[in-house]
Design an enzyme around this catalytic site. Structure first.
Site, short mmCIF file in Angstrom:
data_model
loop_
_atom_site.label_atom_id
_atom_site.label_comp_id
_atom_site.label_asym_id
_atom_site.label_seq_id
_atom_site.Cartn_x
_atom_site.Cartn_y
_atom_site.Cartn_z
N GLU A 176 0.72 -1.50 -0.11
CA GLU A 176 0.37 -0.03 -0.27
C GLU A 176 0.61 1.28 -0.36
O GLU A 176 0.63 1.79 0.93
CB GLU A 176 -1.15 0.01 1.18
CG GLU A 176 -1.81 -1.00 0.34
CD GLU A 176 -3.11 -1.10 2.22
OE1 GLU A 176 -3.10 -0.84 3.23
OE2 GLU A 176 -3.84 -2.51 2.00
N GLU A 219 -4.87 -8.17 -2.04
CA GLU A 219 -5.50 -8.22 -0.70
C GLU A 219 -6.65 -7.77 0.00
O GLU A 219 -6.57 -6.93 -1.37
CB GLU A 219 -4.61 -7.55 0.38
CG GLU A 219 -5.06 -7.49 1.44
CD GLU A 219 -4.30 -6.37 3.24
OE1 GLU A 219 -3.34 -6.16 2.55
OE2 GLU A 219 -4.87 -5.76 3.46
#
Ligand SMILES: *[C@@H]1O[C@H](CO)[C@@H](O)[C@H](O)[C@H]1NC(C)=O
Ligand SMILES: *[C@@H]1O[C@H](CO)[C@@H](O)[C@H](O)[C@H]1NC(C)=O
Ligand SMILES: *[C@@H]1O[C@H](CO)[C@@H](O)[C@H](O)[C@H]1NC(C)=O
Ligand SMILES: *[C@@H]1O[C@H](CO)[C@@H](O)[C@H](O)[C@H]1NC(C)=O
Ligand SMILES: *[C@@H]1O[C@H](CO)[C@@H](O)[C@H](O)[C@H]1NC(C)=O
Ligand SMILES: *[C@@H]1O[C@H](CO)[C@@H](O)[C@H](O)[C@H]1NC(C)=O
Length: 434
Positions: free
Chosen positions: A208, A325
């Site tokens: 991220e 994810e």
């Protein structure tokens, strides 16, 4: 022909084989006297392809001190203290043979790997609200790494390991990083892993940090350079190996400009572009169930799959898209929603939708831990979505078929060629069957 549905009241009649000359298969669907409709499956050609082992689940680093909105939902589910002797846990993975397991999450960019003969202390994450992500750096001992690898080998998991992508970078005053990746600690871990004969399916760079990032970010140009560096490193370390691990990146949220640049610059040096999905918003939201059962809200979830697929198509790359994810609701999900039966409506719909856009693997956050585990965090007993994942894995084959349902938008339908027979497996999700 097999059926796969998470509703109790559907009748269905279908006689066909996948890729038969018959183009359209029609069938009337009804039963509960309320719902009637017609499903069309175009069996002449597939519209997409998924991996044989499309189902994937994640394991995270969060220690039990990780809390959100006053709830601490991680128990002993950290990679550092998961009970690897638990039989339910072992068998839950073994049932897939193989289950893809992605090891990573927010704290992966704060993990150091102990070096062999290293005299430095290898400390655990410590809660500290003054630092990024609320925890100090943690450390993975090689004895724990040994245990994890032996467990994954025996349980038949295909492991993707998320490497710390923040080593060597400074975080500037505007919150973005400066400088390139220092790969030395990652190199030590990869060499140790290769030398010990532990099979890793893929090495993924970072978590991220794409777009504006979570906590901090890395520019697409710098990330591409670091990814190319990682691919070269993997090629070098595994040069004598018949099977080499794949390289994945960036494991972050979709951002059109960022991903476009990244794919353009890096895609010849990696096999998989990974994105994360949390389209339901924060776990604390009291209206998650309404969103999950709202057809137009679910439809909106197709956007990132379509957008990424368009970028890959335009670039002509051979790299494929994965969801690396997806927990639906961020900050650890919501107890009794994201770990309950109702979450299957979101999860199965995501699996179906992602497949139609050639997303070849879909990693559910989490296998265990937080409020969105496929397994119960304290008992390891499967939650409802575990069985959805297992059924999908057993029934849904690689070829995705164009499927439309006419009658009500409360029934969503997906079809694949069957995994084991020559027929078609149809998945119906009835949002009225909650
Ligand atoms: C079924 O798919 C094939 C191949 O994509 C296409 O040529 C055909 O027009 C489709 N049939 C219908 C009825 O949509
Ligand atoms: C975690 O493990 C500790 C020590 O084994 C135990 O006391 C505790 O109850 C466990 N917590 C959970 C949530 O399982
Ligand atoms: C880290 O913490 C876990 C429990 O949270 C414990 O089982 C483990 O031994 C600790 N590791 C080290 C190196 O202290
Ligand atoms: C952040 O600051 C660095 C220099 O310190 C600069 O190069 C970069 O463009 C800035 N990024 C943003 C998003 O403002
Ligand atoms: C999926 O891949 C196939 C084969 O490469 C291609 O024909 C199809 O257009 C792709 N589908 C999407 C939605 O991009
Ligand atoms: C997990 O198991 C515990 C202990 O049996 C139970 O109290 C809890 O409700 C379970 N969680 C879910 C989501 O079912």
């Amino acid at each position: 022909m097999s059926l796969f549905f998470i509703l109790p009241m559907l009748l269905l009649l279908l006689l066909t084989v996948c890729f038969s000359t018959k183009t359209v298969v029609s069938s009337s669907v009804g039963g509960s006297s309320v719902v009637e409709g017609n499903v069309n499956v175009n069996g002449t050609a597939s519209i997409g392809f998924i991996d044989e082992d499309f189902i994937c689940a994640t394991l995270d680093w969060w220690p039990h001190e990780k809390c959100d909105y006053g709830t601490c939902s991680w128990g002993n589910a950290s990679l550092l203290n998961l009970d690897l002797n638990n039989n339910i846990f072992f068998n839950a993975i073994k049932a897939f043979s193989p289950l893809k397991v992605r090891l990573g999450g927010t704290l992966q960019d704060k993990v150091m790997y102990q070096k062999v003969n290293d005299q430095e202390p290898c400390d655990n994450f410590t809660k500290n609200s003054n630092v990024m992500f609320g925890f100090t750096n943690g450390c993975l001992t090689m004895s724990r790494w040994d245990q994890l690898n032996i467990f994954f080998k025996n349980s038949g998991a295909k492991v993707v390991f998320g490497l710390n992508a923040l080593t060597g970078r400074q975080i500037g005053s505007n919150g973005t990083t400066l400088g390139s990746w220092d790969s030395s600690n990652a190199e030590a871990l990869i060499r140790y892993t290769a030398n010990n004969g532990y099979a890793i399916y893929g090495w993924e760079l970072g978590n991220e940090l794409s777009g504006s990032g979570i906590g901090t970010s890395v520019t697409a140009k710098q990330y591409a350079a670091d990814t190319i560096f990682l691919q070269n490193l993997v090629q070098k370390i595994y040069s004598g190996f018949q099977e080499k691990p794949i390289v994945l990146g960036p494991g972050g949220f979709f951002n059109a400009n960022w991903f476009n640049t990244y794919v353009t610059l890096a895609s010849s040096s990696l096999q998989v572009i990974t994105q994360h999905i949390y389209n339901l918003g924060p776990g604390v939201d009291d209206h998650l169930v309404e969103k999950i059962l709202d057809p137009s809200y679910l439809d909106g979830g197709s956007q990132p799959f379509r957008d990424l697929q368009n970028i890959l198509k335009k670039s002509g790359t051979s790299a494929v898209a994965w969801v690396g994810e997806a927990g639906g609701a961020y900050n650890s999900g919501h107890n009794l929603v994201t770990n309950a039966f109702v979450f299957g409506f979101w999860y199965l719909d995501q699996l179906g939708m992602a497949s139609t856009y050639n997303t070849t693997t879909y990693c559910r956050q989490t296998l265990i831990g937080g409020n969105y585990g496929l397994l119960n965090t304290t008992t390891y007993v499967p939650n409802p979505d575990y069985y959805s994942a297992l059924l999908w894995h057993r029934l849904m084959g690689r070829h995705v078929l164009s499927t439309t349902f006419h009658g009500t938008n409360k029934i969503r339908s997906y079809a694949h060629c069957s995994k084991t027979s020559g027929g078609i497996t149809l998945l119906f999700i009835n949002l009225d069957a909650k």
